[in-house]
Design an enzyme around this catalytic site. Structure first.
Site, PDB file in Angstrom:
ATOM      1  N   ASN A  63       5.895   2.675  -9.083  1.00  0.00           N
ATOM      2  CA  ASN A  63       6.133   4.200  -9.438  1.00  0.00           C
ATOM      3  C   ASN A  63       7.379   4.841  -9.189  1.00  0.00           C
ATOM      4  OD1 ASN A  63       3.326   4.626  -9.719  1.00  0.00           O
ATOM      5  ND2 ASN A  63       2.924   5.042  -7.397  1.00  0.00           N
ATOM      6  N   GLU A 128       3.184   4.104 -17.230  1.00  0.00           N
ATOM      7  CA  GLU A 128       1.830   5.100 -16.777  1.00  0.00           C
ATOM      8  C   GLU A 128       2.233   6.384 -17.126  1.00  0.00           C
ATOM      9  OE1 GLU A 128      -0.204   4.139 -12.725  1.00  0.00           O
ATOM     10  OE2 GLU A 128       0.802   5.906 -12.438  1.00  0.00           O
ATOM     11  N   TRP A 218      -6.339   5.239   2.894  1.00  0.00           N
ATOM     12  CA  TRP A 218      -5.815   4.720   1.694  1.00  0.00           C
ATOM     13  C   TRP A 218      -4.334   4.112   1.975  1.00  0.00           C
ATOM     14  CZ3 TRP A 218      -0.458   6.582   1.181  1.00  0.00           C
ATOM     15  CH2 TRP A 218       0.071   6.355   0.048  1.00  0.00           C
ATOM     16  N   ARG A 249      -7.849  11.389  -3.666  1.00  0.00           N
ATOM     17  CA  ARG A 249      -8.260  10.021  -3.849  1.00  0.00           C
ATOM     18  C   ARG A 249      -9.807   9.784  -4.293  1.00  0.00           C
ATOM     19  NH1 ARG A 249      -3.912   8.977  -4.697  1.00  0.00           N
ATOM     20  NH2 ARG A 249      -2.564   7.563  -3.718  1.00  0.00           N
ATOM     21  N   ASP A 337      -6.819  -1.623 -12.227  1.00  0.00           N
ATOM     22  CA  ASP A 337      -6.136  -0.605 -11.394  1.00  0.00           C
ATOM     23  C   ASP A 337      -6.531  -0.696 -10.031  1.00  0.00           C
ATOM     24  OD1 ASP A 337      -4.402   1.443 -10.944  1.00  0.00           O
ATOM     25  OD2 ASP A 337      -5.998   2.785 -10.818  1.00  0.00           O
ATOM     26  N   HIS A 374       6.222   8.218  -0.344  1.00  0.00           N
ATOM     27  CA  HIS A 374       5.163   8.702  -1.396  1.00  0.00           C
ATOM     28  C   HIS A 374       5.815  10.263  -1.813  1.00  0.00           C
ATOM     29  CE1 HIS A 374       1.625   9.369  -3.751  1.00  0.00           C
ATOM     30  NE2 HIS A 374       1.322   7.843  -3.611  1.00  0.00           N
ATOM     31  N   SER A 421       6.935   1.640  -3.970  1.00  0.00           N
ATOM     32  CA  SER A 421       7.549   0.155  -3.394  1.00  0.00           C
ATOM     33  C   SER A 421       8.905  -0.029  -3.958  1.00  0.00           C
ATOM     34  CB  SER A 421       6.680  -0.770  -4.106  1.00  0.00           C
ATOM     35  OG  SER A 421       6.485  -0.526  -5.641  1.00  0.00           O
TER      36      SER A 421
HETATM   37  O1  SFD Z   1      -0.917   4.157  -6.400  1.00  0.00           O
HETATM   38  C1  SFD Z   1       6.390  -4.612  11.969  1.00  0.00           C
HETATM   39  N1  SFD Z   1       2.327   2.293  -2.565  1.00  0.00           N
HETATM   40  C2  SFD Z   1       2.781   2.438  -3.950  1.00  0.00           C
HETATM   41  N2  SFD Z   1       4.086   2.225  -4.660  1.00  0.00           N
HETATM   42  C3  SFD Z   1       4.291   1.994  -5.671  1.00  0.00           C
HETATM   43  O2  SFD Z   1       5.385   1.432  -6.148  1.00  0.00           O
HETATM   44  N3  SFD Z   1       3.144   1.975  -6.874  1.00  0.00           N
HETATM   45  C4  SFD Z   1       1.967   2.217  -6.317  1.00  0.00           C
HETATM   46  O3  SFD Z   1       1.149   2.112  -7.205  1.00  0.00           O
HETATM   47  C5  SFD Z   1       1.808   2.694  -5.013  1.00  0.00           C
HETATM   48  N4  SFD Z   1       0.302   3.049  -4.627  1.00  0.00           N
HETATM   49  C6  SFD Z   1      -0.027   2.599  -3.217  1.00  0.00           C
HETATM   50  C7  SFD Z   1       1.089   2.266  -2.451  1.00  0.00           C
HETATM   51  C8  SFD Z   1       0.355   1.681  -1.010  1.00  0.00           C
HETATM   52  C9  SFD Z   1      -0.807   1.939  -0.556  1.00  0.00           C
HETATM   53  C10 SFD Z   1      -1.121   1.141   0.660  1.00  0.00           C
HETATM   54  C11 SFD Z   1      -1.574   1.786  -1.655  1.00  0.00           C
HETATM   55  C12 SFD Z   1      -1.337   2.287  -3.086  1.00  0.00           C
HETATM   56  C13 SFD Z   1      -3.256   1.414  -1.701  1.00  0.00           C
HETATM   57  C14 SFD Z   1       3.529   2.810  -1.627  1.00  0.00           C
HETATM   58  C15 SFD Z   1       4.309   1.477  -1.257  1.00  0.00           C
HETATM   59  O4  SFD Z   1       3.419   0.344  -0.804  1.00  0.00           O
HETATM   60  C16 SFD Z   1       5.170   1.884  -0.027  1.00  0.00           C
HETATM   61  O5  SFD Z   1       5.923   2.987  -0.520  1.00  0.00           O
HETATM   62  C17 SFD Z   1       6.107   0.668   0.319  1.00  0.00           C
HETATM   63  O6  SFD Z   1       5.430  -0.319   0.426  1.00  0.00           O
HETATM   64  C18 SFD Z   1       7.142   1.089   1.589  1.00  0.00           C
HETATM   65  O7  SFD Z   1       7.896   0.172   2.060  1.00  0.00           O
HETATM   66  P1  SFD Z   1       8.120   0.106   3.552  1.00  0.00           P
HETATM   67  O8  SFD Z   1       8.880  -1.280   3.678  1.00  0.00           O
HETATM   68  O9  SFD Z   1       8.682   1.185   4.117  1.00  0.00           O
HETATM   69  O10 SFD Z   1       6.791  -0.393   4.281  1.00  0.00           O
HETATM   70  P2  SFD Z   1       5.748  -1.665   4.234  1.00  0.00           P
HETATM   71  O11 SFD Z   1       5.776  -2.252   2.841  1.00  0.00           O
HETATM   72  O12 SFD Z   1       4.432  -1.083   4.586  1.00  0.00           O
HETATM   73  O13 SFD Z   1       6.279  -2.365   5.029  1.00  0.00           O
HETATM   74  C19 SFD Z   1       6.337  -2.407   6.733  1.00  0.00           C
HETATM   75  C20 SFD Z   1       6.698  -3.893   7.406  1.00  0.00           C
HETATM   76  O14 SFD Z   1       6.720  -3.639   8.726  1.00  0.00           O
HETATM   77  C21 SFD Z   1       6.018  -4.755   9.371  1.00  0.00           C
HETATM   78  N5  SFD Z   1       5.806  -3.839  10.848  1.00  0.00           N
HETATM   79  N6  SFD Z   1       7.025  -5.712  12.120  1.00  0.00           N
HETATM   80  C22 SFD Z   1       7.115  -5.826  13.271  1.00  0.00           C
HETATM   81  N7  SFD Z   1       7.049  -5.113  14.464  1.00  0.00           N
HETATM   82  C23 SFD Z   1       6.282  -3.892  14.276  1.00  0.00           C
HETATM   83  N8  SFD Z   1       6.187  -3.206  15.251  1.00  0.00           N
HETATM   84  C24 SFD Z   1       5.830  -3.659  13.000  1.00  0.00           C
HETATM   85  N9  SFD Z   1       5.342  -2.606  12.467  1.00  0.00           N
HETATM   86  C25 SFD Z   1       5.061  -2.599  11.192  1.00  0.00           C
HETATM   87  C26 SFD Z   1       4.547  -4.502   8.558  1.00  0.00           C
HETATM   88  O15 SFD Z   1       3.669  -5.436   8.794  1.00  0.00           O
HETATM   89  C27 SFD Z   1       5.160  -4.352   7.344  1.00  0.00           C
HETATM   90  O16 SFD Z   1       5.384  -6.031   6.653  1.00  0.00           O
HETATM   91  S1  SFD Z   1      -0.317   4.547  -5.032  1.00  0.00           S
HETATM   92  O17 SFD Z   1      -1.338   4.889  -4.192  1.00  0.00           O
HETATM   93  O18 SFD Z   1       0.939   5.483  -5.150  1.00  0.00           O
HETATM   94  P1  AMP Z   2      -1.244   8.110  -6.912  1.00  0.00           P
HETATM   95  O1  AMP Z   2      -2.017   7.066  -7.700  1.00  0.00           O
HETATM   96  O2  AMP Z   2      -1.993   9.489  -6.684  1.00  0.00           O
HETATM   97  O3  AMP Z   2      -0.619   7.517  -5.835  1.00  0.00           O
HETATM   98  O4  AMP Z   2       0.114   8.483  -7.911  1.00  0.00           O
HETATM   99  C1  AMP Z   2       0.987   7.558  -8.632  1.00  0.00           C
HETATM  100  C2  AMP Z   2       1.854   8.281  -9.297  1.00  0.00           C
HETATM  101  O5  AMP Z   2       1.430   9.232 -10.238  1.00  0.00           O
HETATM  102  C3  AMP Z   2       2.897   8.996  -8.217  1.00  0.00           C
HETATM  103  O6  AMP Z   2       4.021   9.124  -8.674  1.00  0.00           O
HETATM  104  C4  AMP Z   2       2.279  10.319  -8.243  1.00  0.00           C
HETATM  105  O7  AMP Z   2       3.243  11.098  -8.111  1.00  0.00           O
HETATM  106  C5  AMP Z   2       1.766  10.350  -9.791  1.00  0.00           C
HETATM  107  N1  AMP Z   2       0.844  11.447  -9.770  1.00  0.00           N
HETATM  108  C6  AMP Z   2      -0.476  11.179  -9.572  1.00  0.00           C
HETATM  109  N2  AMP Z   2      -1.370  12.378 -10.179  1.00  0.00           N
HETATM  110  C7  AMP Z   2      -0.503  12.947 -10.984  1.00  0.00           C
HETATM  111  C8  AMP Z   2      -0.751  14.062 -11.866  1.00  0.00           C
HETATM  112  N3  AMP Z   2      -1.911  14.894 -11.832  1.00  0.00           N
HETATM  113  N4  AMP Z   2       0.163  14.857 -12.306  1.00  0.00           N
HETATM  114  C9  AMP Z   2       1.558  14.262 -12.193  1.00  0.00           C
HETATM  115  N5  AMP Z   2       1.777  13.092 -11.326  1.00  0.00           N
HETATM  116  C10 AMP Z   2       0.653  12.312 -10.757  1.00  0.00           C
END
Ligand code: SFD
Ligand code: AMP
Length: 613
Positions: A63, A128, A218, A249, A337, A374, A421
């Site tokens: 993203n 996307e 989520w 969601r 997806d 996010h 990510s």
């Molecule tokens: O669609 C310890 N994310 C999405 N990012 C994208 O680029 N595209 C997407 O499509 C994304 N979508 C999404 C996303 C996440 C999830 C759950 C879903 C959908 C269902 C977001 C990204 O995943 C997120 O931004 C990054 O992963 C953040 O990275 P970071 O490094 O801040 O967090 P991490 O990856 O969760 O890693 C944390 C690690 O720490 C470990 N940990 N280890 C030791 N001791 C402790 N006390 C600890 N506590 C935690 C964890 O195990 C982990 O490995 S969508 O919805 O937007």
């Molecule tokens: P999401 O699947 O909701 O986590 O969104 C994935 C990416 O699309 C993120 O960058 C969001 O900010 C963006 N996004 C989701 N829905 C919309 C929308 N209706 N308009 C614009 N951006 C969106």
């Protein structure tokens, strides 16, 4: 003497210790090795790096990608986008810094084997949306983890519970301690610099999924707020913890909506077939003024319109998948997806006899999450890039917190929303490079761990197992234990408090000063009871420490929400006693600093500087 504290102790010396092997942590390990070929880089990960963190199950999109080589976007555009979405309050220096480096991260992912979808007409990555690209991402995490494994000594299954501070300099980090969730060994990591990349937090607020379904949220259920609690206990300055995120969601499976809205151009209506967003614009404008005219409409305001519609009894809200999936290609994208990133949503379709080609699906808003990557930016106050951060945003090393030698990345760092990510990995790279420089610059003054602090923590960490050993003798009726509180009961109590007093789903995200003050009282009582947590196994001991981290973070969220006397992000939460946005007073970051010795919180405002016009 604690029974469990007599277990094995392992000392690990490192130049750089990375806590958490998720996206930020993998980036930090990779880049630290690049700049610090001769250094000892260690990752401590509570699960297994191959499938840990928020991306454990994979993703279907990246993203945050500019596409600069094709002239698609420039970093300045991205700053404007993230600033608009967060209604003006972001660290523009940090966002710019990620945006200018994120493309090279994505190119590395592709080189390492991540299949990125291509647009057959242009040959470029398949967009996307303006900032997002599509991937075949089921194996995204193991692919990225491989780079970290080649760069660092990875200690899997180590739950880090506390940071260690230097014996003589109270604001200088010296390492961390934790325990093996497999064999109980007590780990003492002594490090010259620490990068906290322990991810965000689910299960601070009560999820919509309860009972046996409560593991379905989520954000990952194992995202347990360590990123914030470890920093708070070390006295680091935090910002924007009130900026909890709520997401629209797919109902019950929490399937994300981005690919549907942006790529498949799916539309949403209320139960009567009406497209409703526009009808709420006047009301939204009266609450937030000019921020209502930002394009795209900020994420929280999109939530607000949906919520108003639900409250008006016009639900269920429907995503018309059946209108979008008119070709085999689109149908494949729709299923992939979810199969790549939220398998549970595909399972909901299967279990409820929903064929998305025939039937629309319900949308709903989620419970709030605490995170920094996010459409939200809770996290640590960090030093910015040397070349473009305003003077009061930098104190030496990029992404260093206000604690000397302590860095962060990903969800840990506040103020820089929309990194996702790829941006989290990129921020890990930035922090890793800066940490190497820090270690080299301070080679003559390495920290010394405080032996007494280590010994104290060794006893404290295993206490819940001893409490259980004694308390189990009084167990009645299976699991009813008068002598101790189980981690699950503690978690449910926390979630109830946060839900009912701090703006969770059962309150339609509404809170107020009296509610927040009562919430703080109840959190205080919960904190007292955490001394009596009982753990019947190492697994439960991990749950106990995750609960400690969630509770401290919850308190910070509550205090920030109380401090910000306005409703800046309607749709994320509402201060019923301050229902409007108040730019003259609140165009600022809220900041907290916790003093664990005195158990006192200092709340302040920090300036928001706009560096991109
Ligand atoms: O669609 C310890 N994310 C999405 N990012 C994208 O680029 N595209 C997407 O499509 C994304 N979508 C999404 C996303 C996440 C999830 C759950 C879903 C959908 C269902 C977001 C990204 O995943 C997120 O931004 C990054 O992963 C953040 O990275 P970071 O490094 O801040 O967090 P991490 O990856 O969760 O890693 C944390 C690690 O720490 C470990 N940990 N280890 C030791 N001791 C402790 N006390 C600890 N506590 C935690 C964890 O195990 C982990 O490995 S969508 O919805 O937007
Ligand atoms: P999401 O699947 O909701 O986590 O969104 C994935 C990416 O699309 C993120 O960058 C969001 O900010 C963006 N996004 C989701 N829905 C919309 C929308 N209706 N308009 C614009 N951006 C969106």
């Amino acid at each position: 003497m604690s029974l469990r504290a007599s277990r094995k102790i392992k000392f690990v010396d490192a130049d750089i210790l990375v806590i958490g092997g998720g996206f930020g942590g993998c980036g930090a390990a990779y880049e630290s090795r690049y700049w610090g070929r001769d250094l000892k880089i260690v990752v401590a990960e509570k699960a297994h790096i191959d499938r840990s963190g928020a991306v454990a199950h994979g993703l279907s999109a990246i993203n945050c990608y500019m596409g600069m080589q094709w002239g698609e976007n420039q970093p300045e555009d991205f700053v404007r986008y993230a600033r608009g979405d967060l209604m003006g309050l972001v660290r523009e220096d940090l966002i710019y810094d990620i945006a200018r480096h994120v493309d090279s991260t994505v190119h590395k992912f592709e080189e390492w084997g991540l299949p990125i979808m291509k647009n057959p007409e242009t040959g470029r990555y398949l967009r996307e949306g303006k900032w997002q690209i599509m991937i075949h991402g089921e194996s995204y995490k193991p692919i990225v983890a491989e780079a970290a494994k080649k760069s660092a000594d990875v200690y899997n299954r180590i739950m880090v519970t506390h940071l260690l501070m230097d014996a003589t300099r109270p604001n200088r980090v010296a390492g961390a301690v934790g325990f093996s969730v497999r064999d109980g060994t007590f780990y003492v990591f002594r490090a010259k610099a620490v990068i906290n990349a322990a991810g965000g937090a689910s299960h601070v607020f009560r999820p919509r999924s309860v009972g046996e379904g409560m593991g379905r949220t989520w954000y990952a259920p194992w995202s347990s707020a360590s990123a914030y609690a470890l920093l708070l206990e070390a006295g680091a300055k935090m910002i924007q913890l009130e900026n909890r995120i709520v997401l629209a969601r797919f109902k019950d499976g929490y399937g994300p909506v981005g690919a549907w809205f942006l790529l498949l151009k799916t539309f949403v209506t209320n139960a009567y077939g009406e497209r409703f967003e526009a009808s709420w614009m006047d009301e939204i404008r009266s609450m937030v003024g000019k921020y209502a005219d930002v394009t795209p409409l900020p994420t929280c305001l999109r939530n607000h319109a949906l919520l108003q519609e639900v409250k008006a009894g016009k639900g269920p809200i429907l995503m018309h998948t059946q209108e979008a999936l008119d070709t085999k290609e689109k149908e494949d994208i729709g299923w992939e997806d979810f199969l790549d990133m939220t398998i549970g949503q595909a399972v909901v379709w299967a279990s409820q006899n929903i064929d998305p080609k025939e039937t629309p699906s319900e949308l709903i808003t989620s419970e709030p999450y605490v995170m920094g990557s996010h459409a939200t930016c809770s996290g640590a106050w960090a030093s910015g890039p040397e070349d473009c951060a305003p003077a009061d945003y930098q104190w030496g090393y990029n992404r260093m917190t206000t604690v000397e030698g302590l860095f962060g990345a990903g969800d840990t760092i506040g103020g820089s929303a929309h990194k996702f990510s790829s941006g989290s990995f990129t921020e890990g790279r930035i922090a890793g490079k800066a940490a190497v420089k820090y270690v080299r610059d301070h080679a003559g003054t390495p920290p010394q761990v405080d032996e007494q602090q280590v010994e104290r923590l060794r006893h404290a960490i295993y206490q819940p197992m001893d409490t259980f050993e004694l308390g189990r003798n009084e167990i009645v009726a299976g699991s009813v234990a008068p002598g101790y509180i189980s981690p699950l009961h503690g978690l449910q109590r926390l979630e109830k408090i946060m839900d009912e007093y701090v703006g969770g789903v059962s309150m339609f995200y509404v809170t107020s000063e009296p509610l927040l003050n009562r919430g703080l009282e109840l959190l205080h009582m919960l904190k007292e009871d955490l001394d009596y947590l009982g753990a019947d196994s190492l697994h439960q001991l991990q749950r106990a420490w995750e609960l400690h981290h969630r509770v401290l973070t919850a308190e910070a969220v509550t205090r920030h929400t109380l401090f910000r006397q306005e409703t800046r992000w309607p749709g994320y939460y509402y201060r019923a006693d301050h229902p409007k946005l108040v730019d003259p007073d609140w165009h600022v970051f809220t900041s907290s600093q916790y003093d664990p010795q005195a158990n006192e919180w200092q709340m302040t405002k920090l300036p928001v500087h706009h560096i991109i016009s």
